[in-house]
Design a protein around this motif. Structure first.
Motif, PDB file in Angstrom:
ATOM      1  N   LYS A   1       8.750  -8.980  -1.840  1.00 25.85           N
ATOM      2  CA  LYS A   1       7.926  -9.455  -2.954  1.00 25.85           C
ATOM      3  C   LYS A   1       6.937 -10.523  -2.519  1.00 25.85           C
ATOM      4  CE  LYS A   1      11.026  -8.503  -6.837  1.00 25.85           C
ATOM      5  NZ  LYS A   1      11.872  -9.094  -7.908  1.00 25.85           N
ATOM      6  N   THR A   2       7.295 -11.282  -1.499  1.00 25.46           N
ATOM      7  CA  THR A   2       6.421 -12.354  -1.040  1.00 25.46           C
ATOM      8  C   THR A   2       5.505 -11.917   0.099  1.00 25.46           C
ATOM      9  OG1 THR A   2       8.126 -13.142   0.489  1.00 25.46           O
ATOM     10  CG2 THR A   2       8.116 -14.075  -1.728  1.00 25.46           C
ATOM     11  N   MET A   3       5.658 -10.703   0.598  1.00 22.54           N
ATOM     12  CA  MET A   3       4.859 -10.213   1.728  1.00 22.54           C
ATOM     13  C   MET A   3       3.593  -9.525   1.243  1.00 22.54           C
ATOM     14  SD  MET A   3       7.260  -8.528   4.653  1.00 22.54           S
ATOM     15  CE  MET A   3       8.265  -9.503   5.746  1.00 22.54           C
ATOM     16  N   PRO A   4       2.477  -9.725   1.899  1.00 28.25           N
ATOM     17  CA  PRO A   4       1.287  -8.913   1.605  1.00 28.25           C
ATOM     18  C   PRO A   4       1.472  -7.477   2.092  1.00 28.25           C
ATOM     19  CG  PRO A   4       0.861 -10.419   3.432  1.00 28.25           C
ATOM     20  CD  PRO A   4       2.212 -10.774   2.900  1.00 28.25           C
ATOM     21  N   ALA A   5       0.623  -6.598   1.612  1.00 27.87           N
ATOM     22  CA  ALA A   5       0.782  -5.171   1.914  1.00 27.87           C
ATOM     23  C   ALA A   5       0.677  -4.887   3.416  1.00 27.87           C
ATOM     24  CB  ALA A   5      -0.275  -4.363   1.150  1.00 27.87           C
ATOM     25  N   GLU A   6      -0.164  -5.643   4.132  1.00 37.06           N
ATOM     26  CA  GLU A   6      -0.340  -5.379   5.562  1.00 37.06           C
ATOM     27  C   GLU A   6       0.951  -5.667   6.334  1.00 37.06           C
ATOM     28  OE1 GLU A   6      -2.210  -7.385   3.784  1.00 37.06           O
ATOM     29  OE2 GLU A   6      -3.993  -6.130   3.450  1.00 37.06           O
ATOM     30  N   GLU A   7       1.625  -6.764   5.962  1.00 36.92           N
ATOM     31  CA  GLU A   7       2.850  -7.107   6.675  1.00 36.92           C
ATOM     32  C   GLU A   7       3.976  -6.128   6.373  1.00 36.92           C
ATOM     33  OE1 GLU A   7       4.151 -11.123   6.428  1.00 36.92           O
ATOM     34  OE2 GLU A   7       2.124 -11.948   6.521  1.00 36.92           O
ATOM     35  N   LEU A   8       3.950  -5.526   5.194  1.00 36.51           N
ATOM     36  CA  LEU A   8       5.001  -4.570   4.854  1.00 36.51           C
ATOM     37  C   LEU A   8       5.023  -3.387   5.805  1.00 36.51           C
ATOM     38  CD1 LEU A   8       4.827  -4.424   0.936  1.00 36.51           C
ATOM     39  CD2 LEU A   8       6.702  -5.297   2.323  1.00 36.51           C
ATOM     40  N   LEU A   9       3.851  -3.016   6.295  1.00 38.22           N
ATOM     41  CA  LEU A   9       3.757  -1.838   7.164  1.00 38.22           C
ATOM     42  C   LEU A   9       3.769  -2.201   8.645  1.00 38.22           C
ATOM     43  CD1 LEU A   9       1.018   0.129   5.172  1.00 38.22           C
ATOM     44  CD2 LEU A   9       3.495   0.379   5.033  1.00 38.22           C
ATOM     45  N   GLN A  10       4.021  -3.459   8.977  1.00 40.42           N
ATOM     46  CA  GLN A  10       4.023  -3.843  10.391  1.00 40.42           C
ATOM     47  C   GLN A  10       5.163  -3.198  11.165  1.00 40.42           C
ATOM     48  OE1 GLN A  10       3.998  -8.076  10.793  1.00 40.42           O
ATOM     49  NE2 GLN A  10       1.784  -8.255  10.501  1.00 40.42           N
ATOM     50  N   ASN A  11       6.315  -3.093  10.557  1.00 42.48           N
ATOM     51  CA  ASN A  11       7.468  -2.496  11.238  1.00 42.48           C
ATOM     52  C   ASN A  11       7.426  -0.977  11.227  1.00 42.48           C
ATOM     53  OD1 ASN A  11       8.763  -4.850  12.048  1.00 42.48           O
ATOM     54  ND2 ASN A  11       9.728  -5.110  10.051  1.00 42.48           N
ATOM     55  N   ARG A  12       6.286  -0.425  10.859  1.00 39.69           N
ATOM     56  CA  ARG A  12       6.156   1.023  10.878  1.00 39.69           C
ATOM     57  C   ARG A  12       6.151   1.559  12.305  1.00 39.69           C
ATOM     58  NH1 ARG A  12       0.672   3.293   8.460  1.00 39.69           N
ATOM     59  NH2 ARG A  12       0.027   2.062  10.239  1.00 39.69           N
ATOM     60  N   ALA A  13       5.989   0.671  13.278  1.00 38.97           N
ATOM     61  CA  ALA A  13       5.938   1.106  14.680  1.00 38.97           C
ATOM     62  C   ALA A  13       7.245   1.739  15.132  1.00 38.97           C
ATOM     63  CB  ALA A  13       5.595  -0.081  15.582  1.00 38.97           C
TER      64      ALA A  13
ATOM     65  N   LEU B   1       8.575   0.343  -2.319  1.00 35.20           N
ATOM     66  CA  LEU B   1       7.261   0.960  -2.536  1.00 35.20           C
ATOM     67  C   LEU B   1       7.320   1.995  -3.649  1.00 35.20           C
ATOM     68  CD1 LEU B   1       6.140   1.415   1.189  1.00 35.20           C
ATOM     69  CD2 LEU B   1       5.413  -0.356  -0.420  1.00 35.20           C
ATOM     70  N   LYS B   2       8.427   2.721  -3.738  1.00 34.83           N
ATOM     71  CA  LYS B   2       8.595   3.703  -4.813  1.00 34.83           C
ATOM     72  C   LYS B   2       8.614   3.007  -6.172  1.00 34.83           C
ATOM     73  CE  LYS B   2       9.941   7.929  -6.264  1.00 34.83           C
ATOM     74  NZ  LYS B   2       9.212   9.190  -6.017  1.00 34.83           N
ATOM     75  N   GLY B   3       9.240   1.813  -6.217  1.00 35.15           N
ATOM     76  CA  GLY B   3       9.314   1.070  -7.467  1.00 35.15           C
ATOM     77  C   GLY B   3       7.980   0.521  -7.931  1.00 35.15           C
ATOM     78  N   LYS B   4       7.008   0.410  -7.042  1.00 36.54           N
ATOM     79  CA  LYS B   4       5.689  -0.094  -7.425  1.00 36.54           C
ATOM     80  C   LYS B   4       4.847   0.956  -8.130  1.00 36.54           C
ATOM     81  CE  LYS B   4       3.565  -2.957  -4.672  1.00 36.54           C
ATOM     82  NZ  LYS B   4       2.913  -3.570  -3.495  1.00 36.54           N
ATOM     83  N   GLY B   5       5.348   2.192  -8.176  1.00 44.21           N
ATOM     84  CA  GLY B   5       4.633   3.250  -8.888  1.00 44.21           C
ATOM     85  C   GLY B   5       3.417   3.744  -8.130  1.00 44.21           C
ATOM     86  N   ASP B   6       2.310   3.903  -8.860  1.00 40.78           N
ATOM     87  CA  ASP B   6       1.089   4.438  -8.254  1.00 40.78           C
ATOM     88  C   ASP B   6       0.520   3.495  -7.197  1.00 40.78           C
ATOM     89  OD1 ASP B   6       1.356   6.575  -9.946  1.00 40.78           O
ATOM     90  OD2 ASP B   6      -0.002   5.764 -11.472  1.00 40.78           O
ATOM     91  N   ASP B   7       0.764   2.186  -7.353  1.00 39.45           N
ATOM     92  CA  ASP B   7       0.221   1.224  -6.389  1.00 39.45           C
ATOM     93  C   ASP B   7       0.847   1.401  -5.002  1.00 39.45           C
ATOM     94  OD1 ASP B   7      -1.256   0.218  -8.453  1.00 39.45           O
ATOM     95  OD2 ASP B   7       0.181  -1.377  -8.938  1.00 39.45           O
TER      96      ASP B   7
END
Length: 1012
Positions: free
Chosen positions: A316-328, A356-362
Motif C-alpha cells: 500500500k505504501t509502495m509506488p507502482a514502479e517499485e511493486l514490479l521491481q521483483n519481477r526479475a 493487484l487483483k484487488g485494485k480492479g481495473d487500475d
C-alpha cells in the motif's frame, strides 16, 4: 547587592514570562551580571525568591513554563561547552587533580530543588522534578556531575516516581533518563522503570517511561508487553520506540511475528497506521529494502496469514514502479522457475497478484506483467504438482525428506491459490485449468492436504450447482472405484478338454490319410477326392484347436472397477464431498446424486475405525443436513449420540452441526424428529431444577426433547476439555443472540463461566463471551430483562460458593458492575421511544426486596452501593414504590455505611420528586404567572435546576469524583470531562478569552516588592 541588580534580576524574571523574548540574550546578560559579582550569595537567595513564585503554580501556564525554561537555560549556561577528545582528556586530568566544584550556582540550584522535592504541596514537588529534568536534559552530552550529587538526585527521583500525583511521577521518570546504566544488571533506575511499566495505573506515566527507557535484554520484554497495553496511546508509543531503538535482529522470530500480528490487527486505526508507517519501514531500512529478506525473518510457513497481511501493508505504501521491481525473478513465461522456488518468493508472488487483483481495473495491466495466461499457468501448475513426492513410512522417519515435502506442499498451496487471480473469462483457458484440477484430484499421489483447496478452486470455476455435484461425484467415483486390470488364471479343465479334442482330431486325420492312400492304391479316385476334402477340414479343425490352446495357456488381463475402502481414500473422497456441500447454495436441495453419496460414502464412514475418517464423515453429514430438513430430522439423533460418545474432535464437529441445525431450523426441529428417537441424557441431581427451567420460551416443543438437548449443552459447560467447553459456550451464545433461546439461568452460567478462574487461559472463550455480553444486552430491551433476571441468581451463586470452589476467588463487585452496566437503558443501540419503566427500576426493587429479607446479611452493603449506580426512570409510581421500600430499609438496616447510602438514595428520590412537581405545576400555569414567579424569587429558580442536574448526573453515571478541578489538571488521560455543546466563537473572541485566562506572575512579584 545594589538596587540596580535587584531590578535587573526582577526584570529578567518578568521578561522571561513572555514567550517572544530571546531567552539566549536574557541568559547572556544575566550571566554577565552574575560573573561581575564578588559575593554571589545574595544573588542566589534573590534568584530562588523569584523562582518560588513559579514553583507554587501547578497548572501548566505558559508564563510559568517560560520561567522554568529560562531558569534551566541560565543554570546550565555555566556548564563548559563540549570540546574535542584531546581537550576533554586534558580536562579530565585537571578534574582529577582539582575536585572542587567549578559551578556554585548550578550546585546551589540542585541543592534547593532536592530540598524542595519533599514539600507538602504537589505543585512544588511537580515543579522541582520538572526543573531537575530540564537541568539534566539541557546539559551537554559529555557533561559530568559530582558523584554525591548524582546519588542525591537519584534517590530523590526514585522517591518521586512513587508520588501520588501522576504529573510528578512523569517528571521524576523523565529526570532519571540520563541516570540509567543499562549494562548494570542491578540498576535501580531501570528496575524502577520496569516496575512502573508493569504496575502504574496512569497511562501518561507509562508513556513517559516508554519514551526514555534504555533498550537492553532486560527491558525489551517489558516494552514488548506495552504493545498490548489497554490504552491506545501507550501502544502507539511502544511501537514507535521499538521501530527507533530496536534492530530487527535483536528480536526473535516469535517476537517479530507477535508484533506484526497484534499491530496489524489492533482495534485502533492509529496503532495500525504506526505499524505500517513506522515499524515496517524501519525494519525494511535495516534490511536494505529487501522484502524477501524480511519474509525470511518471519518464518512464513508457520505464520502465513501474518506475512500476507504484512506484505499487503507494504504494498500500500509502495509506488507502482517499485511493486514490479521483483519481477526479475520471473522467467519469460512470467512464472518462477522450479529450481528458484522458495516459500518466501512464492508467497510474495501470490500476495502481489492478489493485491493487484484487488485494485480492479487500475491493477489489471500490472497483473498481466506478473501472471501468465490461464492455459500456460495450468500446465505449469500440473507439472509442479506431479513432481511432489509421496513418502513411504520409512522415508517419513527422515526429518530432512519430510521437511522437503512439507516445503513443496506449502509452495503447492500458494500456487493453487494463484488460480483465483487468473483471467478465466476465456473458455479455453478456463477449461484447461479445470481439466488440470480434475486430473490432480483423481491422481492418488496428490497430497491429501491439497485436496480441499483443489476442490474449492475447481468449484469456483463451475457456477452451476448441478454441474458441480456431477463433476465432484465423477471424481469421487474415479478415486474410490478406479479402473484396474485383473489377470485371469488358466482354466485347467478347459485346457484338458482342448487336449482331448486335439487328440481326437489328430486320430481322425491319421485315419483319413490312411484311407486316402488305400483309395489311391486301389485307383478309387472319386473316393480319394472326398477323403482329400475331409482331410483339409480336419486340418483346419486341428489348427483352430491349437490356436485355442495357445490362447488359453496365457493369463488374460481385464479392466474392472474395484472399490477401495482404505482410510486415505475415504478421507480424500469425504474431503471433496464436504467441500462440495460447503460451496453449494443453502437453498440447493439434495438430489439423487447427493443421496447416493450419503448412503454409499458418508453414512458407512461414520462407523469407520479411523478417527479422521469419522470426523470428516460427521462434517459431511452435518453440512448435508443443512440443505434438507428431512435429512436433519432423520439424523439429528445420530448427531446427538456422536456428540456424547466419540472422541473430543469428533464430538466438537457433531456439536457444531447440532448448533447450526438449531440456528437454521430452530428447536421445532426437535419436536418433528419424533418422540421415540429423542435422546435423554441423565440429569445431575444438582442441576435438574435449573436446567428444567432453561427450556422456556420454546413454544409447543415437547419438554423432553428440548430439555434433553439443553441439559447436554449444560453438562458440556462443566467439561474438563477446554475445546468442548469453548465450543458449547460459543454455540449457546449464538442461540441466545439470535433468539432461539431465552433463558436467564443459561446466561447466568455463561457469566459465571466467563469469570471462573479455570477459564483464565482460554483466550477464545473469554473473547467470545466478552463480545457476546455487550452485543446481547445492547441489542434490545427484552435482552436486558433477561440480564436483569440473571442478576440475583448469579450473585447468590457467588456468595454461596464454598471456599474450595474456584468461584470463591471471583470479585463479586466486578460481576455486579458488569450486570448493572449491561442493563443501563442508555446503553441500548435503539432506545425505546415510549417512557416505559426501565430495567434498572425492576432491579432496584429486587435488590430492596432481597435486603428486606435479611437486613443483617453481608451482601446488603453490596446492594446498597449498587443502588446508587442505577439509572432510574422518572415514572412516579415506580419512584413511590421505591421510596416506600427505602424508607422501610432505613428503619431496619443497622450498618452505618449501608444506612448512609440508603439515606442518600432516598433524598435523591425525594428531591427529584419535588422537582417534578414544581415543573408540572409551572407548566400548567399561564405564561405571565410563570414569568412573575421567576422574577419574584430568582434564587429558587436557580436552585431547583441544580438539584435536577445533580440527580441526572447521579442517575446516569453513578458517583462522580468531587475533585473535578484537580483531576482535570492531571495529564493521565483518564478523567475526561463530559463534552458540552457550546456555540462556536469568533477567532477574535477566542483570542481575547485566552489572554484573560493566562496567568501573569508580575502582580505577585510587584505586590511582594511593595510589601517589603
Amino acid at each position: 547587592m545594589t538596587a540596580d541588580s535587584e531590578i535587573e534580576l526582577k526584570e529578567a524574571f518578568q521578561r522571561a514570562q513572555k514567550g517572544h523574548n530571546n531567552k539566549a540574550k536574557l541568559v547572556a546578560s544575566l550571566k554577565s551580571r552574575y560573573n561581575k559579582l564578588e559575593d554571589k550569595t545574595l544573588f542566589h537567595e534573590e534568584f530562588v525568591h523569584y523562582l518560588k513564585y513559579a514553583m507554587i503554580v501547578y497548572k501548566r501556564e505558559p508564563a510559568v513554563e517560560n520561567v522554568i525554561e529560562f531558569v534551566a537555560k541560565f543554570a546550565t549556561s555555566f556548564q563548559p561547552l563540549p570540546n574535542s577528545e584531546d581537550e576533554q582528556q586534558e580536562e579530565e586530568e585537571e578534574e582529577e587533580e582539582d575536585d572542587e566544584d567549578d559551578h556554585p550556582f548550578l550546585s546551589f540550584i540542585f541543592n534547593f530543588l532536592l530540598e524542595s522535592h519533599k514539600a507538602n504541596s504537589h505543585a512544588v514537588r511537580f515543579r522541582a522534578c520538572q526543573l531537575i529534568n530540564k537541568l539534566l536534559g539541557s546539559m551537554a552530552e559529555n557533561a559530568q556531575i559530582d558523584d554525591d550529587l548524582f546519588d542525591r538526585i537519584h534517590q530523590a527521583m526514585l522517591v518521586r516516581v512513587t508520588d501520588k500525583f501522576p504529573n510528578v511521577r512523569i517528571q521524576a521518570a523523565l529526570a532519571m533518563t540520563r541516570l540509567q546504566q543499562p549494562k548494570d544488571p542491578d540498576c535501580p533506575t531501570i528496575n524502577a522503570y520496569m516496575l512502573i511499566l508493569e504496575n502504574d495505573s496512569n497511562a501518561e506515566v507509562r508513556r513517559a517511561v516508554l519514551s526514555c527507557i534504555a533498550m537492553s535484554p532486560r527491558t525489551l520484554p517489558k516494552v514488548l508487553k506495552r504493545t498490548r497495553d489497554i490504552k491506545e496511546n501507550v501502544r502507539k508509543l511502544a511501537y514507535q520506540v521499538l521501530s527507533e531503538k530496536v534492530h530487527i535482529k535483536a528480536l526473535t522470530i516469535a517476537q517479530r511475528v507477535g508484533l506484526l500480528q497484534q499491530g496489524l490487527h489492533d482495534t485502533s486505526e492509529s496503532v495500525r497506521d504506526i505499524v505500517c508507517s513506522r515499524l515496517l519501514p524501519a525494519w525494511l531500512l535495516r534490511l536494505d529494502g529487501n522484502v524477501i529478506e524480511l519474509l525470511h525473518r518471519l518464518d512464513v510457513e508457520n505464520c502465513t496469514e501474518t506475512a500476507m497481511k504484512t506484505l499487503k501493508a507494504i504494498f500500500k505504501t509502495m509506488p507502482a514502479e517499485e511493486l514490479l521491481q521483483n519481477r526479475a525473478q520471473l522467467d519469460n513465461r512470467k512464472v518462477i522457475p522450479e529450481d528458484a522456488m522458495t516459500c518466501e518468493n512464492v508467497l510474495y508472488w501470490r500476495s502481489l497478484c492478489e493485491f493487484l487483483k484487488g485494485k480492479g481495473d487500475d491493477g489489471e495491466e500490472m497483473l498481466e506483467q506478473v501472471l501468465p495466461d490461464a492455459a500456460t499457468y495450468g500446465d505449469y501448475l500440473f507439472g509442479y504438482l506431479k513432481a511432489v513426492p509421496v513418502l513411504t513410512e520409512e522415508q517419513r522417519a527422515d526429518f530432512n525428506q519430510l521437511e522437503l515435502v512439507m516445503t513443496k506442499e506449502f509452495i503447492s498451496q500458494h500456487l493453487i491459490h494463484l488460480i483465483g487471480c487468473l483471467d478465466t473469462n476465456e473458455e479455453g483457458g478456463r477449461k484447461s485449468v479445470q481439466a488440470v484440477l480434475q486430473e490432480m484430484l483423481a491422481l492418488t499421489q496428490t497430497p491429501s492436504s491439497l485436496v480441499s483447496l483443489l476442490t474449492e478452486k475447481l468449484l469456483a470455476l463451475i457456477p452451476d450447482d448441478q454441474r458441480r455435484i456431477q463433476t465432484v461425484a465423477e471424481i469421487i467415483s474415479d478415486v474410490r472405484e478406479p479402473i484396474m486390470e485383473v489377470s485371469q488364471p488358466v482354466d485347467e479343465n478347459r485346457s484338458r478338454r482342448q487336449q482331448v479334442q486335439l487328440a481326437e482330431v489328430k486320430v481322425r486325420l491319421m485315419e483319413a490319410k490312411q484311407d486316402l492312400e488305400d483309395c489311391i492304391a486301389a485307383q478309387d479316385f472319386s473316393r480319394a477326392a472326398e477323403l482329400k476334402d475331409s482331410i483339409a477340414g480336419l486340418e483346419d479343425q486341428r489348427n483352430q484347436v491349437l490356436q485355442e490352446i495357445s490362447e488359453s495357456s496365457q493369463p488374460v488381463d481385464r479392466e474392472v472397477r474395484a472399490e477401495k475402502n482404505d482410510p486415505e481414500t475415504l478421507l480424500r473422497c469425504l474431503t471433496m464431498c464436504a467441500e462440495l456441500l460447503k460451496q453449494m447454495k443453502i437453498k440447493t436441495r439434495t438430489g439423487p446424486t447427493i443421496s447416493a453419496l450419503m448412503s454409499s460414502l458418508v453414512l458407512p464412514s461414520i462407523a469407520n475405525a479411523h478417527p479422521a475418517v469419522r470426523n470428516m464423515a460427521v462434517v459431511c453429514l452435518g453440512t448435508c443436513t443443512l440443505h434438507s430438513k428431512e435429512l436433519a430430522k432423520t439424523h439429528m439423533v445420530l448427531l446427538l449420540q456422536i456428540a456424547q460418545l466419540d472422541e473430543v474432535k469428533i464430538r466438537i464437529s457433531a456439536l457444531r452441526a447440532i448448533i447450526d441445525l438449531l440456528l437454521l431450523f430452530g428447536f421445532q426441529l426437535l419436536s418433528e424428529t419424533g418422540s421415540t428417537q429423542t435422546i435423554q441424557p441423565p440429569l445431575s441431581p444438582h442441576r435438574q431444577e435449573g436446567d428444567a427451567a432453561s427450556g422456556e420460551d420454546k413454544g409447543n416443543i415437547p419438554e423432553d426433547s428440548a430439555q434433553s438437548v439443553l441439559v447436554m449443552l449444560s453438562e458440556f459447560l462443566d467439561s474438563e476439555m477446554s475445546d468442548l467447553r469453548t465450543e458449547t459456550a460459543e454455540g449457546l451464545a449464538k442461540l441466545m443472540y439470535t433468539g432461539r433461546i431465552s433463558s436467564a439461568k443459561l446466561l447466568s452460567r455463561l457469566v459465571l463461566l466467563w469469570y471462573n478462574p479455570v477459564t483464565e487461559d482460554d483466550v477464545r472463550l473469554r473473547h467470545c463471551l466478552g463480545v457476546f455480553f455487550q452485543l446481547y444486552a445492547r441489542e434490545s430491551r427484552v435482552h436486558q430483562e433477561v440480564v436483569e433476571e440473571t442478576f440475583l441468581p448469579t450473585v447468590r451463586t457467588l456468595l454461596n460458593a464454598p471456599a474450595t470452589s474456584p468461584l470463591a476467588e471471583v470479585d463479586i463487585n466486578n460481576v455486579v458492575e458488569l450486570l448493572v452496566d449491561l442493563t443501563r437503558p442508555s446503553g441500548l443501540i435503539k432506545p425505546s421511544a415510549n417512557t416505559e419503566v426501565c430495567v434498572h427500576d425492576y432491579l432496584a426493587v429486587r435488590m430492596c426486596g432481597e435486603m428486606l429479607k435479611d437486613p443483617t446479611a453481608p451482601e446488603v452493603r453490596l446492594y446498597a452501593k449498587t443502588l446508587s449506580n442505577l439509572e432510574l426512570c422518572r415514572e412516579e409510581t415506580v419512584r413511590d414504590d421505591l421510596t416506600t421500600l427505602l424508607q422501610q430499609l432505613v428503619q431496619v438496616v443497622k450498618d452505618r455505611v449501608c444506612l448512609r447510602a440508603l439515606e442518600k438514595m432516598l433524598h435523591q428520590l425525594m428531591d427529584s420528586k419535588e422537582q417534578a412537581e414544581v415543573v408540572n405545576s409551572s407548566a400548567l400555569q399561564p405564561l405571565g404567572v410563570n414569568a412573575d414567579v421567576a422574577t419574584e424569587d430568582p434564587s429558587k429558580s436557580a436552585k431547583r435546576p441544580k438539584r435536577g442536574q445533580r440527580k441526572a448526573s447521579t442517575a446516569k453515571g453513578g458517583r462522580r469524583p468531587s475533585r473535578k478541578a484537580e483531576s482535570s489538571e492531571e495529564s493521565d488521560g483518564e478523567n475526561v470531562p463530559e463534552s458540552v455543546l457550546v456555540l462556536r466563537s469568533s477567532r477574535r473572541a477566542k483570542t481575547a478569552a485566552l489572554e484573560k485566562t493566562k496567568l501573569d506572575l508580575n502582580p505577585l512579584i510587584n505586590q511582594e516588592a511593595n510589601v517589603s
